[in-house]
Each structure stands twice: as C-alpha cells, then as structure tokens.
Design an enzyme around this catalytic site. Sequence first.
Site, PDB file in Angstrom:
ATOM      1  N   SER A   1       0.844  -1.185   0.000  1.00  0.00           N
ATOM      2  CA  SER A   1       0.000   0.000   0.000  1.00  0.00           C
ATOM      3  C   SER A   1       0.889   1.249   0.000  1.00  0.00           C
ATOM      4  O   SER A   1       1.879   1.307  -0.713  1.00  0.00           O
ATOM      5  CB  SER A   1      -0.940  -0.034   1.206  1.00  0.00           C
ATOM      6  OG  SER A   1      -1.822   1.071   1.196  1.00  0.00           O
TER       7      SER A   1
ATOM      8  N   TYR B   1      -4.942   8.541  -5.897  1.00  0.00           N
ATOM      9  CA  TYR B   1      -3.948   7.536  -5.522  1.00  0.00           C
ATOM     10  C   TYR B   1      -4.134   7.125  -4.063  1.00  0.00           C
ATOM     11  O   TYR B   1      -4.142   5.933  -3.730  1.00  0.00           O
ATOM     12  CB  TYR B   1      -2.544   8.095  -5.752  1.00  0.00           C
ATOM     13  CG  TYR B   1      -1.430   7.193  -5.285  1.00  0.00           C
ATOM     14  CD1 TYR B   1      -0.964   6.160  -6.096  1.00  0.00           C
ATOM     15  CD2 TYR B   1      -0.838   7.368  -4.039  1.00  0.00           C
ATOM     16  CE1 TYR B   1       0.059   5.325  -5.669  1.00  0.00           C
ATOM     17  CE2 TYR B   1       0.180   6.541  -3.599  1.00  0.00           C
ATOM     18  CZ  TYR B   1       0.630   5.526  -4.421  1.00  0.00           C
ATOM     19  OH  TYR B   1       1.648   4.704  -3.988  1.00  0.00           O
TER      20      TYR B   1
ATOM     21  N   LYS C   1      -5.142   3.379  -2.439  1.00  0.00           N
ATOM     22  CA  LYS C   1      -4.314   2.674  -1.463  1.00  0.00           C
ATOM     23  C   LYS C   1      -5.065   2.458  -0.148  1.00  0.00           C
ATOM     24  O   LYS C   1      -4.868   1.443   0.532  1.00  0.00           O
ATOM     25  CB  LYS C   1      -3.012   3.438  -1.230  1.00  0.00           C
ATOM     26  CG  LYS C   1      -2.065   3.418  -2.425  1.00  0.00           C
ATOM     27  CD  LYS C   1      -1.651   1.997  -2.778  1.00  0.00           C
ATOM     28  CE  LYS C   1      -0.575   1.954  -3.843  1.00  0.00           C
ATOM     29  NZ  LYS C   1      -0.134   0.569  -4.155  1.00  0.00           N
TER      30      LYS C   1
END
Length: 278
Positions: A182, A198, A202
Amino acid sequence: MHYLPVAIVTGATRGIGKAICQKLFQKGLSCIILGSTKESIERTAIDRGQLQSGLSYQRQCAIAIDFKKWPHWLDYESYDGIEYFKDRPPLKQKYSTLFDPCNKWSNNERRYYVNLLINCAGLTQESLSVRTTASQIQDIMNVNFMSPVTMTNICIKYMMKSQRRWPELSGQSARPTIVNISSILHSGKMKVPGTSVYSASKAALSRFTEVLAAEMEPRNIRCFTISPGLVKGTDMIQNLPVEAKEMLERTIGASGTSAPAEIAEEVWSLYSRTALET
C-alpha cells in the site's frame, strides 16, 4: 515428493517489485514475475549473474498482464511470457493461467506450488483530482485496487485448493501468504494535495487486506499490508507533482524514506515469520 514454494510478484520489472524478487530468489524461492507489457518482462527482475548463482531447483519466468485493462485481462486465452534459464538464453512462452509455470516445472520428484503473492504493481497520480481525467482515475483504480483484489482472490482459491490436494504441505514451508504493498498515503492523517485518487486507491487496498486477513485466518492463509513512505528510485517519487513531493518529505521526514531493498526485507520477514508460527 519435494514441494517447492513459488512467489508471484506483480510490478516486478523495476523498483520495489524488482528488489522483492531479488530477495526471494536469494532466499531460495522460485519466482513468477508479472509486468505490464512484453517489453517490460524482457528486462528480467533478476540479472543473469544472480540467476546463475541460484540453486539447481529454482525457476523463474515472467508474464505480461496490463492491469489497466481490468477486468478484461481475466478473459485472455493466453498470456505472453518468458522463461529464464541458468545455462541458456531466455525462451518465449505462452501461459494459459498464472499457475501454468508451476505445472510445467513440476515432475515426479518435484512439485512447484504458489505459496506467496506480493501485489506490488502501482500507478501514481500526477495532478490534482480536478485535473485528473476519468480515464486516468479508472487506470489508477484498476492497477492499484481492482486488479490486486482479483489477483488476491485468484491466488487464495489456488492456495486453498493446494492445501486440500496436498495435505502434506502443512509444515513443509511457510503458511500461504498474501502481501499487498500500500502506501503511507492511505492514512487519513496524510492529506497531500495531488494524491487524492492515488491515496483513495491505497486506502481501499489497505482496508481490503485488513478485513481479508480476518476472513482467511481460519483457512491458514496470512494476509499483510506494507505501507511505505517515500521509496528511493521508484515511479512514485519520480511522478509525484513537485509540491506534493515536497509536502510529503516535510510531513514524514527522513525516517519515512526508505530503499526498495528495505521493503523487500520486510516482505521476507513477514513470509518467513509465518514459517515460525506454523
């Protein structure tokens, strides 16, 4: 029969994934490397010198799958691949499934089986959310979340089937393990402009893994998340907007910066730890 564990590593043609493959091969595992294109897998994650220094039973191949094309990549009849050898040039292959290499490597004396999955493929964001197109958002989510979830489910089904098919695997090596890479940006405390999509991808991956770990514990499969900060020499560092990079550096400080080899060591520590807990 000798049972030999194999690792599948996505995003393994460079950066963190490449370092992970090198570490696992050094520790005696065979590797199935996943890259996004035929061109990328031709740049093998393990250089020829290391390949030649490996143990006689170790195998390595690479398979090209473009995770941006989720879910369509699941429907392909075959995948382009390359098998690497210690004593002769690489050989181009066609693989019908991700586990096809294990079947091809196995014989009456040795059984290769996937016992470790590392989802390391990732796609960064290069602008503010308002400037990120729908297509770019889809690509980020497909690579960072949708494909890792699918890869995880595919491998878990294989791992559970392997445990039923070969009960003697118990105690042979580490427990079947999933490691999802992650990011420190998954945390709600990290609000870095230019990383919104983004970060969301994650965060989704991290939460998925947390709940999955509880689901899989009764089935003897371990699931972990590693959330690195800034990792030197990776695409995330290179592609981040300058302002976002500077803010992230100020926020996490020097202690939050690491090298790919450090992440690889952490992966190995998690996997080998499951052997001690067996």
